[in-house]
Design an enzyme around this catalytic site. Structure first.
Site, PDB file in Angstrom:
ATOM      1  N   TYR A 126      61.245  32.192  14.023  1.00 25.45           N
ATOM      2  CA  TYR A 126      61.783  32.986  12.923  1.00 25.45           C
ATOM      3  C   TYR A 126      62.797  34.045  13.358  1.00 25.45           C
ATOM      4  CZ  TYR A 126      58.872  30.757   9.428  1.00 25.45           C
ATOM      5  OH  TYR A 126      58.328  29.834   8.567  1.00 25.45           O
ATOM      6  N   GLU A 141      51.694  29.378   7.070  1.00 24.59           N
ATOM      7  CA  GLU A 141      51.688  28.318   8.083  1.00 24.59           C
ATOM      8  C   GLU A 141      50.535  28.499   9.070  1.00 24.59           C
ATOM      9  OE1 GLU A 141      55.710  28.716   9.459  1.00 24.59           O
ATOM     10  OE2 GLU A 141      56.461  28.149   7.472  1.00 24.59           O
TER      11      GLU A 141
END
Length: 393
Positions: free
Chosen positions: A95, A138
């Site tokens: 990310y 997730e």
């Protein structure tokens, strides 16, 4: 923490994203893939070449910016993203890389006069908020998969036990764990993530599971795509006895619960997730209407399988539509493109049904419009799109 001022700044960028979002995301992908080879396996290069990945990201960024103050409105899109990420094993460390490249692209494409320090700071905070949401969802999915009976974390080696030609274009692979242990259950309609090494390059792809859960193995059925590096590798170079790495099943497109008649409509290789649904639902006695569209008999996969199921289960009605037909090939029920009139004739008299449809994007757009025109409630229609997240507007 995203402040009210930063939220307003993000919302104010919506007109820019509506007109130039695709150029921004295309620039983003060029930077990301050129400078960070560690994330390349997570992206489908064919979708990059066609521009589909850039359009999908632009749509996602736009939806996020539009609904920054009520994120529940993008719940469906977020669930789709999370499932795709889980199937490819996107990790928290990815990310910051994506965020850095996105902010740099905003500045370089829009220019410093438009993308001021305040705009960049607002988008940094907004991206941090979105990343935290996705990472949390997730992580929960990864933990659930690891704890499940027959589940696992990360990659697991599977051996090809069968390779079966289903049509002129589609081959099935039955995959069993190399360790001989059971495999986790999945919901019919879901897909599996594959990790392959092709000529030294790691690639990852998703393929629908094409048979109902059995606790011992999975099956995928792969269409050979023109220029498709992965599909050609699977067709031409993998044989029974070879091993590949799989990630746990994922996907939010699943068999609808309930007792309403089930309508399954597929085009081409879109038959694969619907076949798993069909095999799973038939023992319940629920009425099923299975409609498959193919270019011709040569590329029609699983016809013998569906016909055999129909013999054993009288509550299954199946119809086939071929765009072209020539004797002596097996006869379809209709020739030409599936029309609204033809679909209407094949649907149950009551339109209070659950309808699932999968196939090429244009096919699904047409089928969705036809179902709505024929009176099937929009809330009772579901689909899966092969490719980057995209609406069927």
């Amino acid at each position: 923490m995203l402040t009210p001022t930063q939220r307003d700044i993000v919302k104010a960028t919506v007109p820019l994203l509506e007109t130039g979002g695709e150029a921004l995301t295309a620039h983003f992908y060029r930077i990301l893939l050129a400078e960070h080879p560690e994330v390349r396996p997570l992206f489908n290069q064919a979708h990059q070449a066609s521009g589909a990945q850039s359009r999908a990201l632009a749509n996602g960024v736009l939806m996020y910016a539009k609904h920054i103050d009520r994120l529940d409105a993008i719940g469906g899109l977020a669930a789709q993203i999370v499932n795709k990420h889980v199937s490819l094993q996107v990790q928290p460390e990815h990310y910051p890389i994506v965020g850095q490249c996105l902010l740099r692209s905003i500045r370089e494409v829009l220019g410093a006069e438009v993308a001021t320090d305040a705009v960049i700071e607002a988008w940094a905070a907004a991206y941090g908020q979105l990343a935290a949401i996705l990472i949390g969802a997730e992580r929960a999915a990864y933990d659930s998969n690891a704890r499940a009976v027959g589940g696992w974390a990360g990659a697991r080696a599977f051996r090809i036990t069968q390779k079966v030609r289903e049509s002129a274009e589609i081959v099935s692979f039955v995959l069993a764990p190399a360790d001989g242990a059971p495999v986790m259950a999945f919901q019919p309609g879901q897909y599996i993530g594959l990790k392959l090494v092709i000529d030294g390059d790691e690639v990852r792809r998703n393929y629908s599971l094409s048979a109902a859960p059995n606790g011992q193995s999975y099956r995928i059925s792969v269409k050979r795509e023109a220029g498709g590096r992965v599909s050609q590798f699977l067709h031409d170079r993998l044989q029974p006895g070879d091993t590949i790495d799989l990630f746990p099943p994922a996907g939010e497109f699943v068999l609808p619960a309930g007792s309403k008649p089930l309508v399954l409509i597929s085009g081409g290789v879109g038959i694969t997730p619907l076949l798993a649904m069909l095999e799973a639902v038939l023992p319940s006695g629920r009425p099923v209407h299975f409609i498959h569209c193919a270019r011709d008999a040569a590329v029609h996969a699983f016809r013998d399988t569906i016909d055999a199921l129909a013999v054993r289960h009288p509550h299954l009605t199946r119809r086939y539509c071929y765009a072209e037909h020539a004797a002596p090939a097996p006869e379809p029920d209709a020739v030409g493109l599936l029309s609204t009139a033809q679909l209407g004739a094949w649907l149950p008299a009551s339109r209070d049904v659950e309808a699932c449809f999968v196939g090429p994007k244009g096919f699904m757009q047409a089928v969705r419009r036809q179902l709505l025109d024929l009176g099937v409630p929009a809330a009772q229609t579901r689909w899966e799109f092969f490719g980057p997240a995209s609406a069927l507007a």
